[in-house]
Scaffold this motif. Structure first.
Motif, PDB file in Angstrom:
ATOM      1  N   UNK A  48       0.846  -1.189   0.000  1.00 51.88           N
ATOM      2  CA  UNK A  48       0.000   0.000   0.000  1.00 51.88           C
ATOM      3  C   UNK A  48       0.883   1.240   0.000  1.00 51.88           C
ATOM      4  N   UNK A  49       1.145   1.757  -1.184  1.00 55.73           N
ATOM      5  CA  UNK A  49       1.905   2.989  -1.303  1.00 55.73           C
ATOM      6  C   UNK A  49       0.966   4.178  -1.290  1.00 55.73           C
ATOM      7  N   UNK A  50       1.471   5.311  -1.729  1.00 53.91           N
ATOM      8  CA  UNK A  50       0.628   6.500  -1.772  1.00 53.91           C
ATOM      9  C   UNK A  50      -0.499   6.301  -2.784  1.00 53.91           C
ATOM     10  N   UNK A  51      -1.599   7.026  -2.590  1.00 52.12           N
ATOM     11  CA  UNK A  51      -2.772   6.809  -3.438  1.00 52.12           C
ATOM     12  C   UNK A  51      -2.648   7.595  -4.738  1.00 52.12           C
ATOM     13  N   UNK A  52      -3.384   7.139  -5.745  1.00 46.32           N
ATOM     14  CA  UNK A  52      -3.471   7.847  -7.017  1.00 46.32           C
ATOM     15  C   UNK A  52      -4.866   7.641  -7.589  1.00 46.32           C
ATOM     16  N   UNK A  53      -5.228   8.507  -8.513  1.00 47.46           N
ATOM     17  CA  UNK A  53      -6.535   8.436  -9.158  1.00 47.46           C
ATOM     18  C   UNK A  53      -6.423   7.632 -10.444  1.00 47.46           C
ATOM     19  N   UNK A  54      -7.435   6.819 -10.716  1.00 46.19           N
ATOM     20  CA  UNK A  54      -7.460   6.022 -11.944  1.00 46.19           C
ATOM     21  C   UNK A  54      -8.152   6.808 -13.058  1.00 46.19           C
ATOM     22  N   UNK A  55      -7.853   6.425 -14.278  1.00 46.89           N
ATOM     23  CA  UNK A  55      -8.476   7.031 -15.456  1.00 46.89           C
ATOM     24  C   UNK A  55      -9.240   5.964 -16.223  1.00 46.89           C
ATOM     25  N   UNK A  56     -10.275   6.391 -16.955  1.00 44.49           N
ATOM     26  CA  UNK A  56     -11.038   5.460 -17.775  1.00 44.49           C
ATOM     27  C   UNK A  56     -10.378   5.319 -19.151  1.00 44.49           C
ATOM     28  N   UNK A  57     -11.041   4.627 -20.076  1.00 42.78           N
ATOM     29  CA  UNK A  57     -10.459   4.352 -21.385  1.00 42.78           C
ATOM     30  C   UNK A  57     -10.220   5.625 -22.194  1.00 42.78           C
ATOM     31  N   UNK A  58     -11.061   6.648 -21.996  1.00 44.54           N
ATOM     32  CA  UNK A  58     -10.906   7.906 -22.729  1.00 44.54           C
ATOM     33  C   UNK A  58      -9.818   8.792 -22.148  1.00 44.54           C
ATOM     34  N   UNK A 105      -1.920   5.539   5.168  1.00 44.91           N
ATOM     35  CA  UNK A 105      -1.921   4.415   4.225  1.00 44.91           C
ATOM     36  C   UNK A 105      -2.810   3.265   4.706  1.00 44.91           C
ATOM     37  N   UNK A 106      -3.970   3.611   5.225  1.00 49.40           N
ATOM     38  CA  UNK A 106      -4.878   2.599   5.769  1.00 49.40           C
ATOM     39  C   UNK A 106      -5.705   1.930   4.676  1.00 49.40           C
ATOM     40  N   UNK A 107      -5.947   2.615   3.570  1.00 49.27           N
ATOM     41  CA  UNK A 107      -6.707   2.042   2.476  1.00 49.27           C
ATOM     42  C   UNK A 107      -8.207   2.235   2.584  1.00 49.27           C
ATOM     43  N   UNK A 108      -8.685   2.975   3.574  1.00 52.44           N
ATOM     44  CA  UNK A 108     -10.125   3.199   3.707  1.00 52.44           C
ATOM     45  C   UNK A 108     -10.673   4.003   2.535  1.00 52.44           C
ATOM     46  N   UNK A 109      -9.876   4.920   2.010  1.00 48.70           N
ATOM     47  CA  UNK A 109     -10.339   5.708   0.863  1.00 48.70           C
ATOM     48  C   UNK A 109     -10.502   4.819  -0.366  1.00 48.70           C
TER      49      UNK A 109
END
Length: 146
Positions: A48-58, A105-109
């Motif tokens: 569990x590293x720092x968080x990041x936002x995912x992107x969709x196919x577009x 870095x708990x992962x609740x988000x």
């Protein structure tokens, strides 16, 4: 019964020989030291590293600005700003900040996100000289792995 002088000397010599033999055995083994800046440690899949936002196919962010990650964060490390465009009822993400000096870095988000828009990255090098540099805006990073 008291040990004699020669017995103590013999015991000392045997101890030194055992220690030297152990050191000599490591001399012929492959070293385990990594040359850090050039060689990186292999990270476990469940890290569990720092968080990041995912992107969709577009290429757009998956985040729907529901604020559930901000609400569930126990250390208040996530700050989200939203806007509501005219003529629309849905909010849109304006800014998404995470303070890595507060994040535990708990992962609740990650678990609370209804659209699976947040994930943990494999980044483990987050040391900075200033706390101000640990406040990261995730919505503008593009494909950087933070």
């Amino acid at each position: 019964m008291k040990a004699s002088y020669f017995h103590k000397v013999n015991l000392g010599i045997r101890t030194v020989i055992k220690g030297l033999a152990l050191s000599l055995s490591y001399f012929f083994k492959k070293p385990v030291t990594l040359q850090y800046p050039h060689e990186k440690k292999k990270i476990a899949d469940r890290y569990k590293g720092s968080i990041r936002l995912k992107r969709n196919e577009e290429g757009n962010l998956k985040c729907i600005a529901c604020l559930s990650c901000e609400k569930v964060c126990p250390s208040n490390a996530i700050k989200i700003e939203t806007v509501t465009p005219e003529g629309s009822k849905k909010k849109q993400l304006s800014e998404f900040y995470v303070n890595l000096s507060l994040c535990i870095y708990c992962g609740l988000c990650v678990d609370s996100c209804p659209v699976d828009a947040i994930e943990h990255s494999k980044v483990y090098e987050v040391a900075e000289r200033s706390k101000d540099r640990l406040i990261i805006r995730l919505d503008t990073l593009g494909d950087k792995n933070v």
